[in-house]
Enzyme design. Structure first.
Site, PDB file in Angstrom:
ATOM      1  N   HIS A 171       3.807 -28.654  32.129  1.00  0.00           N
ATOM      2  CA  HIS A 171       4.436 -29.035  30.844  1.00  0.00           C
ATOM      3  C   HIS A 171       4.035 -28.089  29.701  1.00  0.00           C
ATOM      4  CE1 HIS A 171       5.141 -32.970  32.824  1.00  0.00           C
ATOM      5  NE2 HIS A 171       3.915 -32.767  33.282  1.00  0.00           N
TER       6      HIS A 171
ATOM      7  N   GLU B  22      12.306  -9.810  27.916  1.00  0.00           N
ATOM      8  CA  GLU B  22      13.394 -10.589  27.308  1.00  0.00           C
ATOM      9  C   GLU B  22      14.750 -10.179  27.877  1.00  0.00           C
ATOM     10  OE1 GLU B  22      13.022 -10.220  23.054  1.00  0.00           O
ATOM     11  OE2 GLU B  22      10.988 -11.012  23.087  1.00  0.00           O
TER      12      GLU B  22
ATOM     13  N   LYS C 166       4.921  -5.373  14.496  1.00  0.00           N
ATOM     14  CA  LYS C 166       5.458  -6.047  15.684  1.00  0.00           C
ATOM     15  C   LYS C 166       5.222  -5.269  16.975  1.00  0.00           C
ATOM     16  CE  LYS C 166       7.487  -9.334  15.982  1.00  0.00           C
ATOM     17  NZ  LYS C 166       8.867  -9.705  15.735  1.00  0.00           N
TER      18      LYS C 166
ATOM     19  N   SER D 100       9.466  -3.109  15.775  1.00  0.00           N
ATOM     20  CA  SER D 100      10.530  -3.588  14.900  1.00  0.00           C
ATOM     21  C   SER D 100      10.851  -2.492  13.888  1.00  0.00           C
ATOM     22  CB  SER D 100      10.057  -4.843  14.168  1.00  0.00           C
ATOM     23  OG  SER D 100      10.792  -5.025  12.982  1.00  0.00           O
TER      24      SER D 100
END
Ligand code: ARG
Length: 481
Positions: free
Chosen positions: A181, A315, A308, A302
């Site tokens: 979970h 992804e 970043k 970024s």
């Protein structure tokens, strides 16, 4: 492929171009029966050259096998067959080098090759198509393509599996949190985590192996769908193409695409596994988790926020999973209402097939490289796992060993956990007298089991997370690679 769609698009929506094009005409294979030439927009709409041109090697391979069989069965002369084969080999070179550019007006790649052969060797080219339809031809090409892609995908998976074993070995003694979970659950050997993925991708590999049995069947010789009056020898062409077997039913041979669906389904499963793994990498590399560092060579930044460091590769793999699932749904839907046997709808199988194969192979390959370029932050993990509440199960099982029924042990431990949280004292730091207030069976030996490494290593059951179990899993895995 994308530019080609653009190209077709531009043609379809440019009235001037269409006007210009309508002055050029090529005779289609089936034209003689009709009194009007095929409408050019309809031809543009139905042409599959921009997609199926990828199959040119398979198409030529299939044609060479077919004409060899025709010559052996004396349906065509040896001299004609030789001329055809030489022409086909030259066309293969022309297509590979780009001197021959497949044109959409030829309807599909099979006709591109057929027309070019006629240009090169004249009417004798037409003998290649004795006893063969584009229906069994395209089914053959597809199986040859699938066979090649399956081998490539299996190779890519093998690469990923060896990186997983390397990681499992390297981090065999590193303790991480196991989650359920997405809540810290129990400490485990990091090797155990990597070996979980080993098992998943190994099953994926086995699935492909099993699928090969069904792919490796030749449809060549089924002709349009009913067979031929010519004395073809489908077993021989199957043998020439190294297929294990030949079709049993000529309708089935040309009209099912179940192996494509099965392949995309296997790809979807691989992508699903990759996507979950990608999700872990993304989370673990975040500042909040901070368990894992992705090498700068595999991270992105970024354009606006200078600090970043993003896990774009993971992804993208996660995102591409959606496309492969979409391909599976597309194929199932394309096939669902088709009356037997061949229907032109089936031409739409190639885009989902090619896209799934290419996406899955490139995703597995890049993911293996990405994984290779990650490091667990061992110091931080050691600190975090040392005093964490995820040791609570150890207390419950300690109580069980002292003859407390598990349900009671669980309840007692739950109270200890609440106390630990409200008093802000970690489990290993709770004084023994406090422990005794919850259960008088607790002695000083409780502290022996409140250590992450002891917790991991005292797992006794088969296939568990203990260091010994992981070492055994790694040995077994190496045998399979
Ligand atoms: N381009 C077609 C396909 O991929 C080849 C088969 C054409 N057959 C036909 N009966 N029109 O399905």
């Amino acid at each position: 492929m994308a530019e080609n769609f653009g190209y077709i698009h531009a043609l379809a929506f440019s009235p001037q171009l269409i006007f210009f094009m309508s002055t050029t005409k090529k005779e289609l294979l089936w034209q003689s029966r009709f009194s009007l030439p095929f409408d050019r927009d309809a031809l543009l709409f139905s042409s599959s050259v921009h997609v199926d041109k990828k199959l040119y090697r398979e198409d030529i391979q299939g044609s060479i096998a077919h004409v060899t069989m025709l010559a052996e069965e004396q349906i065509v002369s040896m001299a004609d067959a030789e001329q055809i084969i030489t022409g086909l080999r030259e066309i293969e070179e022309e297509l590979t080098s780009g001197t021959l550019q497949p044109h959409w007006e030829d309807e599909d790649i099979h006709t591109v090759i057929e027309n070019r052969l006629k240009e090169k060797i004249g009417a004798v080219a037409g003998k290649l198509h004795s006893g063969r339809s584009r229906n069994d031809q395209v089914a053959t090409d597809t199986r040859l393509y699938l066979r090649r892609q399956i081998t490539e995908l299996q190779e890519a998976l093998r690469g990923l599996l060896s990186v997983l074993v390397e990681k499992a070995e390297c981090y065999h003694n590193t303790i991480i949190f196991g989650y359920t979970h997405l809540q810290r659950a129990q400490p485990i050997s990091a090797g155990h985590y990597y070996m979980a993925y080993f098992n998943m991708f190994n099953r994926d590999r086995q699935r492909l192996q099993d699928l090969t049995k069904r792919v490796n069947i030749s449809p060549l010789g089924a002709a349009a769908f009913a067979g031929s009056t010519l004395p073809l020898n489908p077993k021989r062409s199957a043998e020439l193409l190294s297929f294990d077997n030949v079709f049993a039913n000529s309708i089935d041979a040309v009209s099912d695409r179940d192996i494509i669906i099965e392949f995309i389904s296997a790809c979807s499963m691989i992508m699903m596994h990759l996507s979950r793994f990608a999700e872990d990498l993304i989370l673990w590399s975040s500042y909040e988790f901070g368990y894992l560092e992705i090498s700068d060579a595999f991270a992105t930044g970024s354009s606006l926020m200078p600090q970043k460091k993003n896990a774009d590769i993971a992804e993208l793999v996660r995102g591409k999973t959606g496309r492969v699932y979409g391909n599976l749904m597309a194929m199932l839907t394309i096939m669902k209402g088709l009356p037997l046997s061949y229907n032109r709808d089936m031409q739409e199988d190639k885009q989902p097939l090619f896209d799934s194969a290419e996406t899955t192979i490139s995703s597995v390959t890049i993911f293996a490289k990405l994984l290779e370029n990650t490091k667990l932050k061992e110091e931080r993990l050691a600190k975090l796992t040392a005093e964490d509440l995820s040791l609570a199960t150890e207390i419950a099982e300690y109580l069980v060993r002292k003859q407390i029924p598990f349900r009671d042990a669980h309840r007692i431990t739950g109270k200890i956990v609440t106390w630990s949280i409200t008093s802000d004292v970690s489990l290993p730091k709770i004084p023994v007298d406090t422990f005794k207030e919850f259960s008088d069976v607790i002695e000083n030996d409780i502290y022996d089991c409140l250590k992450a490494d002891v917790s991991v290593n005292s797992k006794k059951t088969h296939g568990s997370c203990s260091f010994d179990s992981v070492a055994h899993q790694i040995d077994e895995a190496k045998k399979q690679l």
